[in-house]
Design a protein around this motif. Structure first.
Motif, PDB file in Angstrom:
ATOM      1  N   GLN A  48      56.935   2.166  17.884  1.00 38.96           N
ATOM      2  CA  GLN A  48      56.052   1.639  16.845  1.00 38.96           C
ATOM      3  C   GLN A  48      54.676   2.271  17.020  1.00 38.96           C
ATOM      4  OE1 GLN A  48      56.010  -2.579  16.364  1.00 38.96           O
ATOM      5  NE2 GLN A  48      54.316  -2.531  14.928  1.00 38.96           N
ATOM      6  N   LEU A  49      54.281   3.043  16.025  1.00 39.92           N
ATOM      7  CA  LEU A  49      52.998   3.735  16.063  1.00 39.92           C
ATOM      8  C   LEU A  49      52.060   3.152  15.023  1.00 39.92           C
ATOM      9  CD1 LEU A  49      54.195   7.440  16.355  1.00 39.92           C
ATOM     10  CD2 LEU A  49      53.654   5.855  18.193  1.00 39.92           C
ATOM     11  N   SER A  50      50.772   3.286  15.267  1.00 36.79           N
ATOM     12  CA  SER A  50      49.806   2.774  14.300  1.00 36.79           C
ATOM     13  C   SER A  50      49.657   3.760  13.146  1.00 36.79           C
ATOM     14  CB  SER A  50      48.460   2.498  14.962  1.00 36.79           C
ATOM     15  OG  SER A  50      48.125   3.505  15.853  1.00 36.79           O
ATOM     16  N   SER A  51      49.269   3.230  12.011  1.00 37.73           N
ATOM     17  CA  SER A  51      49.100   4.070  10.830  1.00 37.73           C
ATOM     18  C   SER A  51      47.760   4.790  10.884  1.00 37.73           C
ATOM     19  CB  SER A  51      49.195   3.214   9.572  1.00 37.73           C
ATOM     20  OG  SER A  51      48.137   2.290   9.570  1.00 37.73           O
ATOM     21  N   LYS A  52      47.591   5.750  10.000  1.00 37.19           N
ATOM     22  CA  LYS A  52      46.330   6.497   9.939  1.00 37.19           C
ATOM     23  C   LYS A  52      45.195   5.598   9.454  1.00 37.19           C
ATOM     24  CE  LYS A  52      48.349  10.792   8.400  1.00 37.19           C
ATOM     25  NZ  LYS A  52      48.270  11.835   7.404  1.00 37.19           N
ATOM     26  N   GLU A  54      43.355   1.930   8.598  1.00 36.27           N
ATOM     27  CA  GLU A  54      43.226   0.627   9.229  1.00 36.27           C
ATOM     28  C   GLU A  54      43.967  -0.476   8.471  1.00 36.27           C
ATOM     29  OE1 GLU A  54      39.436  -1.725  10.356  1.00 36.27           O
ATOM     30  OE2 GLU A  54      39.210   0.311  11.167  1.00 36.27           O
ATOM     31  N   GLU A  56      46.715  -0.208   6.674  1.00 33.13           N
ATOM     32  CA  GLU A  56      48.154   0.010   6.560  1.00 33.13           C
ATOM     33  C   GLU A  56      48.875  -0.579   7.767  1.00 33.13           C
ATOM     34  OE1 GLU A  56      48.810   4.180   6.108  1.00 33.13           O
ATOM     35  OE2 GLU A  56      47.932   4.227   4.107  1.00 33.13           O
ATOM     36  N   PRO A  58      51.674  -0.710  10.852  1.00 31.74           N
ATOM     37  CA  PRO A  58      52.227   0.272  11.790  1.00 31.74           C
ATOM     38  C   PRO A  58      53.587   0.754  11.264  1.00 31.74           C
ATOM     39  CG  PRO A  58      51.594  -1.732  12.930  1.00 31.74           C
ATOM     40  CD  PRO A  58      51.487  -2.003  11.469  1.00 31.74           C
ATOM     41  N   GLU A  93      49.324   9.828  20.261  1.00 28.97           N
ATOM     42  CA  GLU A  93      49.509   8.380  20.384  1.00 28.97           C
ATOM     43  C   GLU A  93      50.606   8.039  21.395  1.00 28.97           C
ATOM     44  OE1 GLU A  93      50.107   4.319  17.775  1.00 28.97           O
ATOM     45  OE2 GLU A  93      49.751   6.198  16.714  1.00 28.97           O
ATOM     46  N   ARG A  97      49.593   5.525  24.321  1.00 25.92           N
ATOM     47  CA  ARG A  97      50.155   4.172  24.308  1.00 25.92           C
ATOM     48  C   ARG A  97      51.391   3.995  25.171  1.00 25.92           C
ATOM     49  NH1 ARG A  97      51.318   1.885  18.810  1.00 25.92           N
ATOM     50  NH2 ARG A  97      51.649   0.040  20.068  1.00 25.92           N
TER      51      ARG A  97
END
Length: 125
Positions: A48-52, A54, A56, A58, A93, A97
């Motif tokens: 699970q990665l964060s979106s570009k 803020e 949006e 993940p 990332e 992470r």
């Protein structure tokens, strides 16, 4: 010649490979595991990665393979014919992470398994 074309699906040990390059890499990892060069590996791991942006949500990133090395370090492998800008963001990332490295690997008849970043560097020089 790079083996990037999606051709018929292959099945090995109940793992479906949708390309010849994925099947070849899977066979390579099985050999490395049997000969105790790696501790274990996983097919199609999800992160699970964060979106570009803020606002949006993940998103889930599915790589081709996750390798646990004998020393405990983790390598994530993406089998692609070319890296894109998004690849470098995912790479950064995953390192921050999840403490693992992301490599874009391809197969070339002359070079065999090769990291795409090195191949790009060699072709520029």
């Amino acid at each position: 010649m790079l083996l990037t074309k999606n051709i018929r699906s292959f099945e090995s040990d109940n793992v479906v490979c949708k390309s010849l390059i994925k099947e070849k890499y899977y066979d390579q990892l099985k050999w490395l595991l049997q000969n105790r060069f790696i501790k274990s590996f996983e097919v199609c791991p999800t992160f699970q990665l964060s979106s570009k942006e803020e606002h949006e949500f993940p998103f889930l990133y599915t790589a081709d393979f996750k390798i646990i090395n004998l020393n405990g370090s983790v390598d994530v492998i993406d089998l692609k014919s070319m890296e894109k800008d998004e690849f470098y963001r995912k790479k950064r990332e995953l390192k921050e992470r999840f403490s693992c490295t992301l490599s874009c690997i391809t197969y070339d008849e002359k070079q065999k398994w090769i990291n795409r970043e090195k191949l790009s560097w060699w072709s520029c020089g």
